[in-house]
Design an enzyme around this catalytic site. Structure first.
Site, PDB file in Angstrom:
ATOM      1  N   CYS A  94      -1.865  -2.624   7.695  1.00 41.62           N
ATOM      2  CA  CYS A  94      -1.986  -3.628   6.514  1.00 41.62           C
ATOM      3  C   CYS A  94      -0.449  -4.335   6.420  1.00 41.62           C
ATOM      4  O   CYS A  94      -0.445  -5.616   6.082  1.00 41.62           O
ATOM      5  CB  CYS A  94      -2.118  -3.131   5.274  1.00 41.62           C
ATOM      6  SG  CYS A  94      -3.792  -2.516   5.189  1.00 41.62           S
ATOM      7  N   ASP A 111       0.706  -1.374  -0.004  1.00 41.65           N
ATOM      8  CA  ASP A 111       0.064  -0.071   0.114  1.00 41.65           C
ATOM      9  C   ASP A 111       0.861   1.381   0.150  1.00 41.65           C
ATOM     10  O   ASP A 111       0.528   1.927   0.707  1.00 41.65           O
ATOM     11  CB  ASP A 111      -1.087  -0.042   1.052  1.00 41.65           C
ATOM     12  CG  ASP A 111      -1.916  -1.159   1.070  1.00 41.65           C
ATOM     13  OD1 ASP A 111      -1.965  -1.772   0.235  1.00 41.65           O
ATOM     14  OD2 ASP A 111      -2.752  -1.324   2.064  1.00 41.65           O
ATOM     15  N   LYS A 125      -6.830  -5.192  -2.869  1.00 40.49           N
ATOM     16  CA  LYS A 125      -7.321  -5.700  -1.706  1.00 40.49           C
ATOM     17  C   LYS A 125      -8.557  -4.940  -1.182  1.00 40.49           C
ATOM     18  O   LYS A 125      -8.201  -3.681  -1.481  1.00 40.49           O
ATOM     19  CB  LYS A 125      -6.459  -6.411  -0.766  1.00 40.49           C
ATOM     20  CG  LYS A 125      -5.611  -5.250  -0.294  1.00 40.49           C
ATOM     21  CD  LYS A 125      -4.537  -5.432   0.617  1.00 40.49           C
ATOM     22  CE  LYS A 125      -3.782  -4.346   1.264  1.00 40.49           C
ATOM     23  NZ  LYS A 125      -4.746  -3.411   2.116  1.00 40.49           N
TER      24      LYS A 125
HETATM   25  C1  VGL Z   1      -4.620   0.619   5.731  1.00 40.51           C
HETATM   26  C2  VGL Z   1      -6.408   1.372   7.065  1.00 40.51           C
HETATM   27  C3  VGL Z   1      -7.253   1.268   6.300  1.00 40.51           C
HETATM   28  C4  VGL Z   1      -3.265   0.205   5.440  1.00 40.51           C
HETATM   29  C5  VGL Z   1      -5.632   0.042   4.872  1.00 40.51           C
HETATM   30  O1  VGL Z   1      -3.141   0.031   4.379  1.00 40.51           O
HETATM   31  O2  VGL Z   1      -2.646   0.188   6.368  1.00 40.51           O
HETATM   32  N1  VGL Z   1      -5.116   1.249   7.057  1.00 40.51           N
HETATM   33  N2  VGL Z   1      -6.979   0.524   4.992  1.00 40.51           N
END
Ligand code: VGL
Ligand code: ZN
Length: 215
Positions: free
Chosen positions: A159, A16, A114
């Site tokens: 994540c 991410d 995802k």
């Molecule tokens: C994430 C919060 C919500 C992340 C993703 O990538 O860590 N954190 N969605």
């Protein structure tokens, strides 16, 4: 899968590294962008690189804006799962959901999206948050003969944590590269809890310099 030109037997999972998780983004991780140059140089050392994108439809269950009267940081029950709420982020196709411009995507073998279902979140790259629905990444990596993974990216306490913990529980020997990840620490204390939890699951914490020396 052995590639004699590469230094490691493991796969690198880059979690991410998207605009919304970097300074100026909707769910910014402080100094989130500062890890990118180190990730760029590390990718070249690995025989396989998987990059994930948090990729939510508008109105996703994890968005505070989708629950009237709720704010980021609140928790709701959805499908029997405690869902923490976040600012709206990483909406499919938006600039916020794009990889950060500094990320060198050329060495990336697989891009995994995802959190694509409206009513189910996915922190881990392996399973959605029902801990049952597989993304296919386990089979992909095992099918290619990988037994070890290194996890980097954002956010360390969300994540990255759940990706590393699932990898370990699936039998991969699992390492987090500490100087290639950053935590969001929402709620306060989440980052220290995440580190404690990962360490209790025999996930190794290493520095990128250790990897270079191991070559
Ligand atoms: C994430 C919060 C919500 C992340 C993703 O990538 O860590 N954190 N969605
Ligand atoms: Zn998300």
């Amino acid at each position: 899968m052995a590639d004699k030109n590469k230094s490691f037997e493991g796969a690198l999972i880059v979690v991410d590294v998207q605009n919304d998780f970097c300074p100026g983004g909707a769910l910014a991780v402080e100094y989130g962008d500062t890890i990118i140059p180190r990730i760029n140089s590390l990718m070249r050392l690995f025989p396989l690189v998987v990059a994930t994108k948090d990729w939510h439809p508008a109105g996703h269950v994890s968005f505070a804006g989708a629950h009237s009267g709720k704010n980021p940081g609140d928790t709701v029950k959805s499908g029997g799962i405690d869902q923490q709420l976040w600012p709206d982020h990483c909406i499919q196709g938006t600039r916020g959901a794009a990889f950060h411009d500094d990320l060198d995507t050329r060495p990336v073998n697989l891009i995994l999206h995802k959190g694509t279902k409206g009513d189910l979140d996915s922190y881990s790259a392996f399973f959605e948050n029902d801990h049952e629905t597989a993304t296919g990444l386990e089979s992909y990596l095992k099918g290619l003969g990988f037994e070890r993974v290194y996890v980097v990216g954002l956010a360390e306490d969300v994540c990255v944590r759940f990706t590393a913990e699932d990898a370990a529980s699936l039998g991969f020997s699992t390492y987090v590269i500490a100087d290639c990840t950053r935590g969001v620490n929402i709620p306060e204390g989440s980052l220290s809890a995440a580190r404690k939890s990962m360490q209790s699951k025999s996930i190794g914490y290493i520095q990128s310099a250790d990897l270079r020396q191991a070559r």
